[in-house]
Design a protein around this motif. Structure first.
Motif, PDB file in Angstrom:
ATOM      1  N   CYS A 280       0.796  -1.014  -0.021  1.00  0.00           N
ATOM      2  CA  CYS A 280      -0.144   0.253  -0.079  1.00  0.00           C
ATOM      3  C   CYS A 280       0.963   1.445  -0.019  1.00  0.00           C
ATOM      4  O   CYS A 280       1.878   1.288   0.611  1.00  0.00           O
TER       5      CYS A 280
ATOM      6  N   SER B  94       0.014   4.103   0.927  1.00  0.00           N
ATOM      7  CA  SER B  94      -0.211   5.083   1.850  1.00  0.00           C
ATOM      8  C   SER B  94      -0.163   4.703   3.402  1.00  0.00           C
ATOM      9  O   SER B  94       0.417   5.153   4.364  1.00  0.00           O
ATOM     10  N   CYS B  95      -0.106   3.184   3.763  1.00  0.00           N
ATOM     11  CA  CYS B  95       0.030   2.760   5.015  1.00  0.00           C
ATOM     12  C   CYS B  95       1.199   1.814   5.001  1.00  0.00           C
ATOM     13  O   CYS B  95       1.635   1.312   6.154  1.00  0.00           O
TER      14      CYS B  95
ATOM     15  N   SER C 109       1.141  -1.476   4.262  1.00  0.00           N
ATOM     16  CA  SER C 109       0.682  -2.815   4.583  1.00  0.00           C
ATOM     17  C   SER C 109       0.663  -3.514   3.123  1.00  0.00           C
ATOM     18  O   SER C 109       0.335  -3.138   2.123  1.00  0.00           O
TER      19      SER C 109
ATOM     20  N   CYS D  83      -6.549  -1.375  -0.463  1.00  0.00           N
ATOM     21  CA  CYS D  83      -6.010  -1.874   0.938  1.00  0.00           C
ATOM     22  C   CYS D  83      -7.192  -2.309   1.829  1.00  0.00           C
ATOM     23  O   CYS D  83      -7.926  -1.458   1.947  1.00  0.00           O
TER      24      CYS D  83
ATOM     25  N   ASN E  78      -6.189  -2.666   4.952  1.00  0.00           N
ATOM     26  CA  ASN E  78      -6.012  -2.115   6.219  1.00  0.00           C
ATOM     27  C   ASN E  78      -6.703  -0.445   6.228  1.00  0.00           C
ATOM     28  O   ASN E  78      -7.377   0.041   6.850  1.00  0.00           O
ATOM     29  N   CYS E  79      -6.427   0.092   5.375  1.00  0.00           N
ATOM     30  CA  CYS E  79      -6.609   1.643   5.200  1.00  0.00           C
ATOM     31  C   CYS E  79      -7.848   1.888   4.080  1.00  0.00           C
ATOM     32  O   CYS E  79      -8.067   3.169   4.123  1.00  0.00           O
TER      33      CYS E  79
HETATM   34 ZN   LIG Z   1      -3.236   1.016   3.293  1.00  0.00          ZN
END
Ligand SMILES: [Zn+2]
Length: 147
Positions: free
Chosen positions: A3, A5-6, A8, A17, A19-20
């Motif tokens: 990802c 942005s984060c 993961s 993603c 996660n985010c």
């Molecule tokens: Zn993410």
């Protein structure tokens, strides 16, 4: 891939993603395959040194990227041409062909297939025009037989 942005891990094929929720980075448009760069005739016997594969690569377009909507549109456009000889029925494939071709046109930016869309639109419109002509001629024949 990871990802943007984060950071993961996003499994291949997943668009967002987990996660985010950010959009997954786009996969590269080409796969790199190692090849040997020397030209050989059919009779040459070759001993390939695996180390020679290290630095040479060739671009192979991803065959998985297909604008299926455009493909369906073009196929139905062709079907509307083939069924032109079966009076009044070719409007069905012509309509389906036109709908799919127009839908497919919106996907050409990421999936390509613009040629197929245009072919589908032309064939479907030609099929529909022939159908309309056949209907008008049929109606006028009906009208003159009533008189
Ligand atoms: Zn993410």
């Amino acid at each position: 891939m990871y990802c943007e942005s984060c950071g993961s891990l996003i499994p291949d094929g997943q668009k967002f993603c987990s996660n985010c929720g950010a959009e997954a980075p786009h996969a590269p448009a080409y796969t790199y395959l190692p090849v040997n760069d020397s030209y050989l005739s059919a009779n040459d016997s070759v001993e390939v040194d695996p180390r020679s594969f290290r630095n040479v690569s060739v671009e192979v377009p991803r065959s998985s990227v297909v604008n299926n909507t455009a493909k369906i549109g073009m196929i139905f456009g062709i079907v509307s041409m083939v069924t032109i000889f079966i009076l009044y029925t070719n409007i069905v494939p012509a309509a389906i062909g036109l709908i799919f071709s127009l839908k497919g046109l919106k996907k050409t930016k990421e999936l390509g297939g613009k040629g197929m869309c245009i072919a589908g639109i032309i064939l479907s419109c030609a099929g529909a025009s022939y159908w309309l002509l056949a209907v008008i001629m049929g109606l006028s024949r009906l009208a003159s037989s009533i008189r």
